[in-house]
Scaffold this motif. Structure first.
Motif, PDB file in Angstrom:
ATOM      1  N   LEU A 246       0.725  -1.168  -0.051  1.00 53.83           N
ATOM      2  CA  LEU A 246      -0.044  -0.046   0.033  1.00 53.83           C
ATOM      3  C   LEU A 246       0.787   1.373  -0.092  1.00 53.83           C
ATOM      4  O   LEU A 246       0.429   2.285  -0.166  1.00 53.83           O
ATOM      5  N   LYS A 247       2.229   1.070   0.463  1.00 56.05           N
ATOM      6  CA  LYS A 247       3.072   2.300   0.624  1.00 56.05           C
ATOM      7  C   LYS A 247       3.774   2.525  -0.805  1.00 56.05           C
ATOM      8  O   LYS A 247       4.391   3.392  -1.049  1.00 56.05           O
ATOM      9  N   VAL A 248       3.528   1.610  -1.747  1.00 61.88           N
ATOM     10  CA  VAL A 248       4.185   1.959  -3.286  1.00 61.88           C
ATOM     11  C   VAL A 248       3.456   3.325  -3.935  1.00 61.88           C
ATOM     12  O   VAL A 248       2.485   3.324  -3.865  1.00 61.88           O
ATOM     13  N   ARG A 249       4.272   4.434  -3.996  1.00 57.34           N
ATOM     14  CA  ARG A 249       3.927   5.667  -4.468  1.00 57.34           C
ATOM     15  C   ARG A 249       4.705   6.050  -5.732  1.00 57.34           C
ATOM     16  O   ARG A 249       5.845   5.514  -5.906  1.00 57.34           O
ATOM     17  N   PRO A 250       4.225   6.716  -6.617  1.00 60.22           N
ATOM     18  CA  PRO A 250       4.814   7.279  -7.715  1.00 60.22           C
ATOM     19  C   PRO A 250       5.851   8.224  -7.655  1.00 60.22           C
ATOM     20  O   PRO A 250       5.552   9.107  -6.484  1.00 60.22           O
ATOM     21  N   GLU A 251       6.845   8.342  -8.528  1.00 60.67           N
ATOM     22  CA  GLU A 251       7.789   9.464  -8.313  1.00 60.67           C
ATOM     23  C   GLU A 251       7.356  10.370  -9.494  1.00 60.67           C
ATOM     24  O   GLU A 251       7.433  10.359 -10.692  1.00 60.67           O
ATOM     25  N   LEU A 252       6.870  11.616  -9.192  1.00 62.88           N
ATOM     26  CA  LEU A 252       6.055  12.550  -9.956  1.00 62.88           C
ATOM     27  C   LEU A 252       7.278  13.250 -10.867  1.00 62.88           C
ATOM     28  O   LEU A 252       6.912  13.707 -12.044  1.00 62.88           O
TER      29      LEU A 252
END
Length: 876
Positions: free
Chosen positions: A348-354
Motif C-alpha cells: 500500500l505504500k508503493v507511491r509514484p515519483e512525479l
C-alpha cells in the motif's frame, strides 16, 4: 537453437568487453565497456547487494536490424502487475531483514531488480549486468577491494531462461536462487553448480501426481505435454517413474506445439476421445490448454477427470462456464500457498515519483501507477499508447481500485520469492558469523565483508536451514532443491455458474518421513453424476486367488487375471505371482489362503475303520467264548482227543491275531508302527507253529497206532511240543528284533497319493525285513499245509488232519492274495487290506479248526463220547 544463440551472444559480449579491457590496458590504466544495456529496474543501495530478475513486462519491441545505424536495444511493453508484485515482495523481504536485529546485524542489504520482459535475450542481459555492473570506466589497480556488484541473484521465473543464465553464472559460482523454474534438468549439479530453487522440481510434481493416481486407484491415464523443456522433462519423469513398480501406466503420451495448430490439436483430442483412460494429465502451459479445451468442447468430449500441472492449475482463462462443464472437478498441483505478514501494508505504500521521467518512459512504480489508474506521467513512445489520456496526480487512492496487486490471500510465487531472499540472507549471516581461524576456507580463513566472493556464499547456501514464519522448513539438498511441498487444488463448479479453486490437500517431502500425501476427500468436487471418483483402469484389479498375466504387446497395466494353480495362493490384490503353500498346507478353494491339508488314515471314526474294529473285537470275543467252552469241557473226549494244550495255545494266539489288527487302525505313531508288524508276525507264527506241531502230533499218533510205531510218540511229548512252538516263535521274534533295530518302521507323511491330503502311514523301514517276516510265516504255513495234506487219508477218528488242511488252504489263499492287493493299495487302504487279511485268515483258522468241535460240544453232545469217536473209527 534460440537458447544456444542467445547464450552465445551473452558470452561473446563478455568476451568483447574482456578483449577491450585487455587491449586498452596496454596503453592506459583504465578500460571502458563496449556498450551498456538499457534495462527496466529497481535499485536500493546497501552494504551487500542482492540481484533479482522478474517479469515486469510481457513483450519487447525490437528496432531495425539493418545495421545502417547503431542498433537500438529493445523496449519492453505491456506492464505485468503480478511480476511487479513479485519484485516488490523481494524489496519487502530485504526491508524486513534490514529491520531484524537478529539477522545480519550491522549489515544493510540492498537490491538491484531487473526486468526480463519474458525474453531470454533481455533476461540474459539483466544477469550479465548484475554480475558485471554497468560502470562506464573501470580503473585498474594492483589491489582491488570491495564486494562484487551482487553476491546472489533471485530468479528467473522460466526454466528455459534459467538454464541459459545459470550455465554462465555457474562458471563464476554466482548463486542463482529461482522461485519458479521447475525443470528437473536443473537438478544436475554438474551442469548447474550454483543453481538453487525454492520451488519443487517437475520430477516432484510428477511424483505428486503419481501419488494422487495411486491413491484413487487410477492405473490408466493419458498424458499431454507441451513441446518444450517443461513438457519433455515431465514426460521423461513420468515414463521413468511409472510402470509395474509404480502401479500406473500411461495409455498415451501426446505433445502439442506452442503455436496454435488446429490439425494437431484435433488429432490429440481424437486420441483422448478413443482412449479408455478416464484420467488425463496435461503438463503444459495455460495457452496450450486453452487451445486444447476449445477442441474438447467442439467434439463434446465429456466424462473425463483432468489433472493440471502447476502451469495451469490457477489459469483464470479456463475457469469459464463454457469450459467448466468439462473441466469441473479438475485436480491440480499448485505452488505452496504461504502467508507473509506485513506485505499488504508494504504494497500500500508503493507511491509514484512525479518528478521522474526518461526518454524511454517512466520508472517502474510510475508504470504501475499508470497501468492501475489508466493515467500517464509522461508522453508514451511514438506509436505506442498504453496509459489513458489523463495525467496522474500521485494522489490516487489505490485501495479503492479493484486490483490483484493488493490481494495477498493467495501468495504462492511471492512466498517462494520471500523464501529465496531469506535463504541468501541466512547464508550471508552464517558467513559473517565465522570465527577467525576456524573458517571453512583455505588455512581455516573466513570471508570478510570488505571482500566477499559469491563462491564463498555458495558454501553456506548449501548448508542453510531455517523456518519461515509460516512454519515451513527451508533447506537445500545436494542438487540445490528445497524440501518440496505442493498444494492439491480442486476446481469446484458452483450452482450459480461461478468457479472456485479450493485447496483439498498437500503432498510434501520431509527430512524424516519422506513423501506424504494428505487429502480431504469430503471437500473434493467430482463432476460426475455419481459424485464419486471415476474408474480409470486398463484391466480390473486381480482379486486374491489370482495372478496378473501381462497381455503380450500391451502396456503393463493391461493384463488378464489367471487363477492360481492348486497348492498355490495369492492373498493380495494384483499379485504378480502365486506363492506355494507350506508342506503341510494346501490352497483353499478360493486360492486366497493356505489351509491345513486334510489328513488321511484308517480311522476309528470312519465306516471302514468302525467295521474292521468291530470285526476284530468280535473275533476276539469268539476266541474267548471258544476258549471258555473248551476249558469248561476240557475233560470230554473231543477236547482231549485233539490235544487240549495245543488247542488252548492256538486259541490264545488267535485272540492275539485278532487284537493285533487294532494296531493298524488310528493315526500312526512311532510305537504303533514298531509294534504292529512285530505283534502281527509273532502272533501268526505262534498260531501257525501250534497248527504245525498239532499236525505233527496227529501224524505221530497215527503211526503209533500201527504195529512198531510206538517209539514215535516219545519225540512228541508235551515238553517237545512246547519247545517246538517256543523255538519256532523265537525265530520270528529274532527277525522282528533285527528289523526294529536296523531299520525300524516310522510314521510317514505321504503326499504322493493326493496333493491336497497328507496320508499318514507307517513306512516299513526295511522292505527286506518285512519280506522275511512274511516269508517265515508263509514257510510255516506251507509246511503245515503239506503235512496236513499227507495226513488227509487218515481214518475218520483222525479227521483233525482234514480240518488243518482246509484251514491252511484258507490261510495260504488269503496271504497269497494279500501281497498284490497290499502293493497296489494306496495309503490307508493298504492298512485296510492288511487288517482284512489278518481278520480273514484268523477267522478261517478259528472256524475251520474249532467250528466242528464246538458244534459237537454244544449241539451234538451225544457224539462227544469216546465210544462215538471210536465207533466212527470202526465203521470206517
Amino acid at each position: 537453437m534460440r537458447l544456444f544463440l542467445d547464450t552465445s551472444l551473452g558470452l561473446l559480449m563478455l568476451f568483447s568487453c574482456f578483449s577491450s579491457t585487455v587491449s586498452s590496458s596496454l596503453s592506459s590504466s583504465s578500460c571502458q565497456l563496449q556498450g551498456q544495456f538499457h534495462l527496466n529496474g529497481m535499485h536500493k543501495p546497501g552494504d551487500v547487494i542482492l540481484g533479482g530478475i522478474f517479469r515486469l513486462h510481457f513483450f519487447p519491441a525490437y528496432s531495425d536490424l539493418s545495421f545502417t545505424s547503431e542498433p537500438q536495444q529493445p523496449t519492453c511493453y505491456g506492464f505485468d502487475v503480478m511480476g511487479f508484485r513479485h519484485a516488490q515482495t523481494m524489496a519487502f523481504a530485504i526491508d524486513e531483514i534490514n529491520k531484524n536485529s537478529n539477522l545480519l546485524p550491522n549489515v544493510t542489504l540492498g537490491y538491484s531488480l531487473y526486468d526480463n520482459c519474458v525474453q531470454l535475450g533481455i533476461g540474459f542481459r539483466a544477469a550479465l549486468t548484475l554480475v558485471s555492473d554497468q560502470e562506464e570506466q573501470v580503473t585498474l589497480e594492483k589491489n582491488c577491494v570491495g564486494t562484487p556488484p551482487v553476491l546472489g541473484i533471485v530468479g528467473d521465473s522460466s526454466s528455459t531462461r534459467t538454464i541459459a543464465i545459470s550455465t554462465v553464472l555457474g562458471l563464476y559460482r554466482v548463486p542463482l536462487v529461482s522461485y519458479f523454474a521447475t525443470c528437473s534438468c536443473l537438478s544436475d549439479r554438474q551442469k548447474f553448480p550454483s543453481f538453487f530453487r525454492t520451488i519443487p522440481s517437475d520430477s516432484f510434481q510428477v511424483n505428486a501426481m503419481i501419488h494422487i493416481l495411486k491413491h484413487f486407484g487410477w492405473t490408466w491415464a493419458g498424458l499431454i505435454i507441451s513441446e518444450d523443456d517443461y513438457g519433455f522433462n515431465a514426460a521423461r519423469s513420468f515414463h521413468a517413474d511409472l510402470g509395474p513398480a509404480g502401479g500406473v501406466c500411461l495409455a498415451y503420451t501426446e505433445s502439442l506445439p506452442w503455436g496454435y495448430d488446429p490439425a494437431e490439436v484435433t488429432r490429440v483430442v481424437e486420441v483422448v476421445k478413443k482412449s479408455t483412460a478416464r484420467v488425463v494429465i496435461v503438463f503444459a502451459h495455460e495457452s496450450i490448454m486453452f487451445n486444447l479445451m476449445k477442441e474438447v468442447v467442439r467434439q463434446n468430449v465429456t466424462g473425463l477427470l483432468w489433472m493440471a500441472s502447476e502451469a495451469w492449475t490457477s489459469g483464470t482463462s479456463l475457469q469459464t462456464p463454457h469450459f467448466m462443464q468439462y473441466l469441473g472437478g479438475t485436480l491440480g498441483i499448485a505452488i505452496r500457498r504461504g502467508e507473509i505478514p506485513g506485505l499488504s501494508d508494504f504494497l500500500l505504500k508503493v507511491r509514484p515519483e512525479l518528478n521522474y521521467t526518461t526518454t524511454n518512459g517512466n520508472s517502474m512504480v510510475n508504470q504501475f501507477w499508470e497501468h492501475t489508474f489508466q493515467c500517464r506521467f509522461a508522453p508514451p513512445p511514438a506509436g505506442w499508447v498504453e496509459a489513458g489520456g489523463e495525467l496522474c496526480t500521485g494522489q490516487e487512492v489505490i485501495e479503492n481500485v479493484e486490483n490483484e496487486f493488493l490481494d495477498v490471500s493467495d501468495l504462492r510465487q511471492e512466498y517462494n520469492v520471500y523464501k529465496a531472499v531469506y535463504a541468501l540472507a541466512y547464508a550471508l549471516d552464517d558467513m559473517l558469523q565465522c570465527e577467525p581461524g576456524r573458517g571453512p576456507f583455505s588455512n581455516n580463513t573466513c570471508a570478510h565483508l570488505q571482500r566477499l566472493e559469491p563462491w564463498q556464499l555458495m558454501y553456506y547456501l548449501e548448508k542453510v536451514n531455517f523456518m519461515t514464519t509460516f512454519g515451513d522448513q527451508v533447506t537445500f539438498d545436494e542438487n540445490g532443491d528445497a524440501l518440496p511441498v505442493y498444494d492439491i487444488m480442486n476446481w469446484v463448479w458452483l450452482p450459480d455458474g461461478r468457479t472456485k479453486v479450493q485447496r483439498v490437500g498437500e503432498v510434501k517431502r520431509s527430512a524424516f518421513k519422506g513423501e506424504e500425501l494428505t487429502l480431504d476427500k469430503d471437500k473434493i468436487f467430482w463432476n460426475f453424476e455419481s459424485k464419486q471418483p471415476p474408474r480409470s483402469v486398463c484391466s480390473e484389479s486381480c482379486p486374491p486367488g489370482t495372478r496378473m498375466a501381462i497381455k503380450k504387446g500391451e502396456p503393463e497395466c493391461c493384463f488378464d487375471c489367471v487363477p492360481c494353480s492348486e497348492g498355490k495362493i495369492s492373498n493380495t490384490t494384483d499379485s504378480m505371482e502365486c506363492t506355494s503353500c507350506p508342506e503341510d498346507f494346501w490352497s483353499s478353494p478360493q486360492r486366497d489362503h493356505c489351509v491345513p491339508k486334510k489328513t488321511d488314515f484308517l480311522s476309528y471314526h470312519e465306516p471302514l475303520g468302525i467295521c474292521l474294529t468291530t470285526t476284530s473285537l468280535l473275533g476276539t470275543f469268539i476266541c474267548v467264548v471258544v476258549l471258555g467252552i473248551f476249558i469248561h469241557h476240557r475233560s470230554t473226549p473231543i477236547v482231549r482227543a485233539n490235544n487240549s494244550e495245543l488247542s488252548f495255545q492256538l486259541l490264545v494266539s488267535l485272540k492275539f491275531c485278532f487284537l493285533c489288527s487294532l494296531l493298524f487302525i488310528g493315526r500312526p505313531k512311532l510305537w504303533t508302527c514298531q509294534l504292529r508288524h512285530a505283534a502281527f508276525g509273532i502272533s501268526f507264527v505262534l498260531c501257525v507253529s501250534c497248527i504245525l506241531v498239532k499236525t505233527m502230533v496227529v501224524l505221530a499218533v497215527f503211526r503209533a497206532s500201527k504195529p512198531g510205531g510206538e517209539s514215535s510218540l516219545k519225540w512228541f511229548g508235551a515238553v517237545q511240543q512246547r519247545g517246538t512252538v517256543l523255538v519256532l516263535t523265537s525265530v520270528q521274534a529274532a527277525i522282528c528284533t533285527v528289523w526294529l533295530v536296523s531299520a525300524s518302521p516310522v510314521p510317514h507323511k505321504n503326499t504322493q497319493y493326493h496333493s491336497d491330503k497328507i496320508v499318514y502311514e507307517c513306512a516299513v523301514g526295511s522292505t527286506v525285513g518285512f519280506a522275511v517276516l512274511l516269508g517265515y510265516i508263509g514257510l510255516l504255513a506251507v509246511l503245515s499245509c503239506l503235512l496236513a495234506f499227507l495226513a488227509r487219508n487218515l481214518p475218520d477218528s483222525f479227521n483233525e488232519a482234514k480240518l488243518i488242511t482246509f484251514s491252511m488252504l484258507i490261510f495260504c489263499a488269503v496271504w497269497v492274495a494279500f501281497v498284490p492287493a497290499y502293493i497296489s493299495s494306496p495309503g490307508k487302504y493298504a492298512d485296510a487290506v492288511e487288517v482284512f487279511a489278518i481278520l480273514s485268515s484268523s477267522f478261517g483258522l478259528l472256524v475251520a479248526l474249532f467250528g466242528p468241535k464246538c458244534y459237537i460240544i454244544l449241539l451234538r453232545p451225544e457224539r462227544n463220547t469216546k465210544k462215538a469217536i471210536m465207533g466212527r473209527g470202526t465203521e470206517s
